[in-house]
Design a protein around this motif. Sequence first.
Motif, PDB file in Angstrom:
ATOM      1  N   ALA A   1       0.803  -1.224   0.000  1.00  0.00           N
ATOM      2  CA  ALA A   1       0.000   0.000   0.000  1.00  0.00           C
ATOM      3  C   ALA A   1       0.840   1.280   0.000  1.00  0.00           C
ATOM      4  O   ALA A   1       0.564   2.202   0.762  1.00  0.00           O
ATOM      5  CB  ALA A   1      -0.967   0.005   1.188  1.00  0.00           C
ATOM      6  N   PRO A   2       1.857   1.371  -0.859  1.00  0.00           N
ATOM      7  CA  PRO A   2       2.544   2.651  -1.007  1.00  0.00           C
ATOM      8  C   PRO A   2       1.648   3.629  -1.762  1.00  0.00           C
ATOM      9  O   PRO A   2       0.720   3.227  -2.456  1.00  0.00           O
ATOM     10  CB  PRO A   2       3.785   2.295  -1.825  1.00  0.00           C
ATOM     11  N   TYR A   3       1.913   4.918  -1.629  1.00  0.00           N
ATOM     12  CA  TYR A   3       1.092   5.896  -2.325  1.00  0.00           C
ATOM     13  C   TYR A   3       1.826   6.457  -3.538  1.00  0.00           C
ATOM     14  O   TYR A   3       3.054   6.400  -3.635  1.00  0.00           O
ATOM     15  CB  TYR A   3       0.638   7.019  -1.393  1.00  0.00           C
ATOM     16  N   ALA A   4       1.033   7.015  -4.465  1.00  0.00           N
ATOM     17  CA  ALA A   4       1.579   7.575  -5.698  1.00  0.00           C
ATOM     18  C   ALA A   4       1.344   9.067  -5.793  1.00  0.00           C
ATOM     19  O   ALA A   4       2.059   9.760  -6.508  1.00  0.00           O
ATOM     20  CB  ALA A   4       0.948   6.882  -6.908  1.00  0.00           C
ATOM     21  N   LEU A   5       0.341   9.555  -5.090  1.00  0.00           N
ATOM     22  CA  LEU A   5       0.002  10.969  -5.164  1.00  0.00           C
ATOM     23  C   LEU A   5       0.966  11.812  -4.340  1.00  0.00           C
ATOM     24  O   LEU A   5       1.528  11.338  -3.351  1.00  0.00           O
ATOM     25  CB  LEU A   5      -1.427  11.185  -4.656  1.00  0.00           C
ATOM     26  N   PRO A   6       1.155  13.087  -4.706  1.00  0.00           N
ATOM     27  CA  PRO A   6       2.020  13.970  -3.916  1.00  0.00           C
ATOM     28  C   PRO A   6       1.528  14.094  -2.478  1.00  0.00           C
ATOM     29  O   PRO A   6       0.328  13.943  -2.195  1.00  0.00           O
ATOM     30  CB  PRO A   6       1.907  15.315  -4.652  1.00  0.00           C
ATOM     31  N   GLY A   7       2.464  14.397  -1.572  1.00  0.00           N
ATOM     32  CA  GLY A   7       2.133  14.443  -0.156  1.00  0.00           C
ATOM     33  C   GLY A   7       0.989  15.380   0.174  1.00  0.00           C
ATOM     34  O   GLY A   7       0.098  15.039   0.966  1.00  0.00           O
ATOM     35  N   GLY A   8       0.969  16.574  -0.425  1.00  0.00           N
ATOM     36  CA  GLY A   8      -0.106  17.515  -0.145  1.00  0.00           C
ATOM     37  C   GLY A   8      -1.463  16.992  -0.555  1.00  0.00           C
ATOM     38  O   GLY A   8      -2.475  17.248   0.121  1.00  0.00           O
ATOM     39  N   VAL A   9      -1.510  16.241  -1.640  1.00  0.00           N
ATOM     40  CA  VAL A   9      -2.777  15.652  -2.098  1.00  0.00           C
ATOM     41  C   VAL A   9      -3.216  14.539  -1.144  1.00  0.00           C
ATOM     42  O   VAL A   9      -4.408  14.420  -0.818  1.00  0.00           O
ATOM     43  CB  VAL A   9      -2.630  15.109  -3.532  1.00  0.00           C
ATOM     44  N   ILE A  10      -2.262  13.731  -0.696  1.00  0.00           N
ATOM     45  CA  ILE A  10      -2.580  12.670   0.264  1.00  0.00           C
ATOM     46  C   ILE A  10      -3.188  13.270   1.536  1.00  0.00           C
ATOM     47  O   ILE A  10      -4.196  12.789   2.068  1.00  0.00           O
ATOM     48  CB  ILE A  10      -1.325  11.850   0.611  1.00  0.00           C
ATOM     49  N   LEU A  11      -2.585  14.354   2.037  1.00  0.00           N
ATOM     50  CA  LEU A  11      -3.094  15.006   3.240  1.00  0.00           C
ATOM     51  C   LEU A  11      -4.514  15.517   3.036  1.00  0.00           C
ATOM     52  O   LEU A  11      -5.375  15.383   3.912  1.00  0.00           O
ATOM     53  CB  LEU A  11      -2.171  16.154   3.641  1.00  0.00           C
TER      54      LEU A  11
ATOM     55  N   LYS B   1     -10.371  23.798   1.240  1.00  0.00           N
ATOM     56  CA  LYS B   1      -9.831  25.064   0.746  1.00  0.00           C
ATOM     57  C   LYS B   1      -8.960  25.731   1.809  1.00  0.00           C
ATOM     58  O   LYS B   1      -7.878  26.259   1.516  1.00  0.00           O
ATOM     59  CB  LYS B   1     -10.959  25.999   0.327  1.00  0.00           C
ATOM     60  N   ARG B   2      -9.439  25.725   3.050  1.00  0.00           N
ATOM     61  CA  ARG B   2      -8.659  26.339   4.137  1.00  0.00           C
ATOM     62  C   ARG B   2      -7.359  25.574   4.360  1.00  0.00           C
ATOM     63  O   ARG B   2      -6.310  26.165   4.630  1.00  0.00           O
ATOM     64  CB  ARG B   2      -9.501  26.390   5.409  1.00  0.00           C
ATOM     65  N   GLN B   3      -7.443  24.247   4.273  1.00  0.00           N
ATOM     66  CA  GLN B   3      -6.235  23.434   4.436  1.00  0.00           C
ATOM     67  C   GLN B   3      -5.212  23.760   3.351  1.00  0.00           C
ATOM     68  O   GLN B   3      -4.012  23.912   3.626  1.00  0.00           O
ATOM     69  CB  GLN B   3      -6.591  21.956   4.395  1.00  0.00           C
TER      70      GLN B   3
END
Length: 348
Positions: A168-178, A201-203
């Motif tokens: 289960a590694p991720y592929a999306l950029p860190g900001g998108v994952i958050l 939006k605030r995040q």
Amino acid sequence: GFKVPLVLSHSEVQAAAVSVAPRLTPPYREEEVRFSNTEAKLQLAGTLTVPAGAGPFPSVVLLSDAGPQDRNGMAGDFALLSRLADYLTRRGIAVLRFDDRGVGQSTGERQPTIGELVTDAQAGLNYMRTRPEVDLSNLGLVGHGEGGNVALLAATLPLPPTFVVGMAPYALPGGVILAQQQETTLRSLHTDPAQVTEAIKRQQAMFEIIRQTQDNAQAQAIVANMMRQNNARLDPAAAQVTAADMVTPRYRYFLNFNPLEKLPQVACPVLLLYGTADDMLNVETNATMLTRALRNNKGITTHKFTGVNHLFQPDRTQWPLLNGEPKPNLSPAASDAMRAWIIGQVVK
């Protein structure tokens, strides 16, 4: 107004101290070991399990998911890495698992960046290369969650592993994952869709402040102020603590981390494993993107397991009963697929 507290930190599986019942002596050798990460000037402590017999054996180093983890990968009372090490060693594969930096008997500061964790993985591989029980031509990395991304990065560097297993590694950029984790959390609380959109939006506005403000004290003050203005009920001290975590080197690194950037350099065989019940990431999106990024790698294999969650536990209906209560176990389908694939690399 919007009353649900924002969840802004990278979701991590926290290590937990639990009492462990005595167990029978396993049918393999166990050894407490220490090895050095000379680049980071720290010592890592772990457990090496070696199958019975002369060897050398195909071998793996286990890498934990995000957050400070002990060598067993404890999440509540479920020890993912310990269970996986036991499963593989009983079936002819030597396994090294170790405490993360600053956890258990390992030295160093907690919360290293992903780049720093790669050097720990390399240190584990180099230690295994000193062991006569290890088949040097079949020495791989097995990473869970973020550990899978660490393993893939290690495979792009000199002296790479001979294979990689990503759980289960991720592929999306860190900001998108958050952002996705924030959205999942709010939707699980049955938050109004319009409020979810506003929260995201605030995040994103906070993320941009962090990216553009290099002065940590200033960035922390701005983010804490934004959090308080978004939620007046939030305790000022709690806002400061959360904001401080969001401007650490690890958080800044993760925010801009692109898991796909270096993957074309991965030449070794790769096995990607996902569970369809994983609530930490979008399985279809991440599995597809990683597979596509590794398309030039002729040794890429991807498996998805129905009902398996992020901890690679099967559906609750498949949990064994202990004293009349269902207890989580390691997915038999996923663990056997991993074993078979690793042994298959030996034949090739």
